[in-house]
Design a protein around this motif. Structure first.
Motif, mmCIF file in Angstrom:
data_model
loop_
_atom_site.group_PDB
_atom_site.id
_atom_site.type_symbol
_atom_site.label_atom_id
_atom_site.label_comp_id
_atom_site.label_asym_id
_atom_site.label_seq_id
_atom_site.Cartn_x
_atom_site.Cartn_y
_atom_site.Cartn_z
ATOM 1 N N PRO A 68 -3.209 5.623 -10.739
ATOM 2 C CA PRO A 68 -4.807 4.884 -10.868
ATOM 3 C C PRO A 68 -5.573 4.751 -11.775
ATOM 4 O O PRO A 68 -5.344 5.487 -12.509
ATOM 5 C CB PRO A 68 -5.878 5.477 -9.693
ATOM 6 C CG PRO A 68 -4.095 6.694 -8.680
ATOM 7 C CD PRO A 68 -3.183 6.500 -10.218
ATOM 8 N N SER A 114 -6.558 2.416 -7.200
ATOM 9 C CA SER A 114 -5.477 1.827 -7.380
ATOM 10 C C SER A 114 -4.946 1.638 -9.056
ATOM 11 O O SER A 114 -5.666 2.179 -10.020
ATOM 12 C CB SER A 114 -5.899 0.291 -6.516
ATOM 13 O OG SER A 114 -5.270 -1.126 -7.590
ATOM 14 N N GLN A 174 2.368 1.748 -3.739
ATOM 15 C CA GLN A 174 0.960 1.926 -4.207
ATOM 16 C C GLN A 174 1.103 3.460 -3.778
ATOM 17 O O GLN A 174 0.968 4.169 -5.239
ATOM 18 C CB GLN A 174 -0.363 1.395 -3.986
ATOM 19 C CG GLN A 174 -1.113 1.888 -4.933
ATOM 20 C CD GLN A 174 -2.722 1.016 -4.717
ATOM 21 O OE1 GLN A 174 -2.473 -0.600 -4.189
ATOM 22 N NE2 GLN A 174 -3.336 1.598 -4.575
ATOM 23 N N LEU A 222 0.649 -0.705 -0.108
ATOM 24 C CA LEU A 222 0.362 -0.196 0.323
ATOM 25 C C LEU A 222 0.785 1.400 0.133
ATOM 26 O O LEU A 222 0.482 2.546 -0.662
ATOM 27 C CB LEU A 222 -1.216 0.033 1.049
ATOM 28 C CG LEU A 222 -2.318 -0.475 1.169
ATOM 29 C CD1 LEU A 222 -2.772 -1.175 3.000
ATOM 30 C CD2 LEU A 222 -3.190 -0.591 0.164
#
Length: 95
Positions: free
Chosen positions: A48, A60, A40, A37
């Motif tokens: 995303p 995401s 990301q 996470l």
């Protein structure tokens, strides 16, 4: 009686080892998810997917949306606009 006590102690020791291993696996997997996470959010995996103004957007680089993961976002019947949070009220102070 000694056999029963030995069996009980062995059972208790085995159960405790199993619980410790299960907890260790849980922590390892949890740490791995936290690292992914963070990577990301840092943008390591790209931008995303999908429409960021939708409530259902997964934010995401791998998954577009919780409701319509295949897309497209244009014309999606599940679209709900993201409502920005209300400004925090001041505590006891009139504006």
């Amino acid at each position: 009686m000694l056999a029963n006590l030995t069996a009980h102690l062995l059972h208790h020791a085995a159960k405790r080892r199993w619980q410790e291993r299960a907890y260790s696996r849980f922590l390892r997997d949890w740490r791995r998810q936290v690292v992914l996470l963070r990577r990301q959010r840092a943008g390591e995996f790209g931008q995303p997917l999908g429409d960021p103004s939708c409530v259902f957007n997964a934010r995401s680089a791998w998954l577009r949306c919780a409701v319509n993961p295949q897309g497209p976002c244009q014309g999606c019947p599940h679209y709900l606009p993201l409502i920005p949070p209300a400004p925090a009220a001041r505590h006891g102070r009139p504006e």
